[in-house]
Design an enzyme around this catalytic site. Structure first.
Site, short mmCIF file in Angstrom:
data_model
loop_
_atom_site.label_atom_id
_atom_site.label_comp_id
_atom_site.label_asym_id
_atom_site.label_seq_id
_atom_site.Cartn_x
_atom_site.Cartn_y
_atom_site.Cartn_z
N ASN A 169 36.47 44.51 25.88
CA ASN A 169 35.42 44.01 25.00
C ASN A 169 34.66 45.12 24.27
O ASN A 169 34.10 44.88 23.20
CB ASN A 169 34.46 43.08 25.75
N GLU A 264 31.61 48.93 37.16
CA GLU A 264 30.87 47.75 36.71
C GLU A 264 31.90 46.64 36.58
O GLU A 264 32.83 46.72 35.79
CB GLU A 264 30.17 48.04 35.38
N CYS A 298 29.84 41.33 29.83
CA CYS A 298 29.41 41.30 31.24
C CYS A 298 27.95 40.90 31.36
O CYS A 298 27.55 40.27 32.34
CB CYS A 298 29.63 42.67 31.88
#
Length: 504
Positions: A169, A264, A298
């Site tokens: 992304n 992450e 996210c």
């Protein structure tokens, strides 16, 4: 130096090369990996399918280059990073075009990502000079029972070879957020870009090449995760892994061994709306936070937890704002564009159908064409629905009505994720107390979750990750402390040093 011609050397025929030892190369595997355009669902690009032998060569050259790079003056490292940032910004257009075609990022957002990435690299260079240029000095008699006969000098030194794995992304921005801290700290770097986003990442790497970084210091390997993924993450020559993505990160953490990890791994970011909230502000942030880049972030709002007394009004305002969003191809700068893969669209649809079967209220008609899914708000979602807990990574947002703040906090904390959350209220005291109670790495007050500005600390709890990001934290994480302790066994030695310092 501008235009497509600058990037001519990174492609041969219709297949993009990989980058190793300061050169663009064709893999001796003779194979390539197709990259599917999310909008057309046809092959847009091809990249090299590198093999394990080529990975070995990259890591070995990275180890050699790192030894020399660590001796390079800090100001020179920063100078090259500033140059790379300038080159990156200069070529924002062709890189942005790759983002549009590879990951269906709206054109204006694609350009913004590249410019933001250049700014991040420059900021990192400046911050690195500041924090790495400082050391610490201790004297032994500051601890009980010791004489003043030892000094302690501490500094930060590089870890070695850093493996950086960014997600689809933000394949440019989240790549440089790993590359720049690693380089300014004196490390070398091996980049494994995502398949979707690999060509944009290769263009970005070429900007570092044009800036003049030493050969072998930066490598970029493309290929199938099934063939080189585990080999890379378990390679004995890798000294640190920085990963952004999903469940794959859990597997990496179990296999990587005793090296520093920065990870992450996603979130189920909750948005708690209290009775006294500014509902116009909340609604606009819910739409922006939940649906920008089709919810493929996210830090997107993933579940709205709203007090029953204001739920009807909030849902109405959110629906009114949703109706204004444009849906279509990224080239047209539409707000909602196709999700990255057909499998992603199928997963999202599975969550929607589960919610429908279990009685959720559809505020819009569910509509899908290929990878393109129209924005959908699901009201009256219950905890027994998958969408209440799973991360859709798409333009679908569940609303759960709650009867108390405690109920909202409980739902938030019951998630296995803990990346970010947000609360909307006019009572700042209550907001701080709720923030303290939410088990997330960051809580936004009267604003949607977000990663950034890029120098802010960014971290997740529980299954959302390990360690903390942000420029300063990343630089620190990619170094280790080195201590030198001179001792003075002869008091005369100590006295002479003190005298010479006094005279000076």
């Amino acid at each position: 130096m501008s235009g497509i011609d600058v990037f001519a050397e990174i492609i041969e025929g219709d297949v993009y090369k990989y980058y190793s030892e300061g050169e663009w190369k064709v893999s001796n595997s003779g194979k390539s990996v197709p990259i599917i355009n999310p909008t057309t669902r046809k092959t847009q690009f091809k990249v090299q399918a590198c093999n394990q032998e080529e990975v070995n060569k990259m890591v070995e050259s990275a180890k050699t280059a790192q030894k020399l790079w660590a001796k390079t003056p800090l100001w020179k490292r920063a100078e090259l990073l500033h140059k790379a940032a300038a080159v990156l910004k200069e070529h924002k257009k062709p890189i942005a075009e790759c983002l549009v075609k590879e990951v269906a990022k709206p054109a204006k957002d694609a350009v913004t990502e590249v410019v933001r990435s250049g700014d991040l690299v420059s900021y990192c260079a400046e911050e690195g000079v500041r924090i790495l240029g400082e050391g610490k000095f201790l004297v032994s008699d500051s601890f009980p029972g010791n004489e003043r006969n030892k000094y302690c000098l501490t500094s930060k030194i590089p870890l070695g070879v850093v493996l950086a794995i960014p997600p689809f992304n933000y394949p440019v921005n989240l790549a440089v957020s790993k590359i720049a801290p690693a380089l300014i700290a004196g490390n070398s770097l091996v980049l494994k870009p995502p398949t979707q986003g690999a060509v944009a990442a290769l263009h970005m790497v070429h900007c570092f090449h044009l800036a003049g970084f030493p050969k072998g210091l930066i490598s970029c390997v493309t290929g199938k995760g099934s063939e080189i993924g585990d080999f890379l993450t378990m390679h004995p020559g890798i000294n640190c892994i920085s990963f952004t993505g999903g469940d794959t990160g859990v597997a990496i953490s179990k296999k990587a061994g005793m090296i520093p990890l920065q990870m992450e791994l996603g979130g189920k970011d909750a948005c708690i709306i209290l009775e006294d909230a500014d509902l116009d502000l909340a609604a606009s942030n819910i739409v922006k936070g939940g649906f920008s880049y089709s919810g493929q972030r996210c830090t997107a709002v993933k579940v709205v937890l709203v007090m029953e007394s204001v739920a009807d009004e909030l849902v109405k305002k959110v629906n009114e704002t949703l109706a204004k969003l444009t849906v279509g191809p990224p080239e047209d700068d539409c707000d909602i564009t196709p999700v990255v893969t057909e499998s992603s669209a199928n997963f999202i649809e599975g969550l929607v159908m589960d919610a429908k079967q279990k009685g959720a209220t559809f505020c819009q008609e569910y509509k899908r064409q290929g990878n393109l899914i129209w924005p959908l708000l699901l009201d009256n979602v219950r905890p027994d629905m998958r969408i209440a807990w799973e991360e859709p990574f798409g333009p679908v947002l569940p609303v759960i009505r709650i009867n108390s703040v405690e109920e909202g906090i409980h739902h938030c904390n019951a998630s296995n994720f803990g990346l970010q959350g947000c609360v909307f209220t006019r009572d700042i005291n209550k907001a701080i107390l709720i923030s303290d109670a939410m088990e997330t790495g960051t809580v936004q007050i009267n604003s949607a979750p977000a990663r950034g500005p890029d120098h802010f600390p960014f971290q997740g709890l529980k299954d959302s990750g390990i360690g903390s990001q942000g420029v300063t934290n990343s630089i620190t994480m990619m170094t280790k402390t080195k201590t030198t302790v001179p001792s003075f066994y002869d008091v005369a030695d100590y006295d002479s040093i003190v005298l010479s310092m006094a005279i000076a």
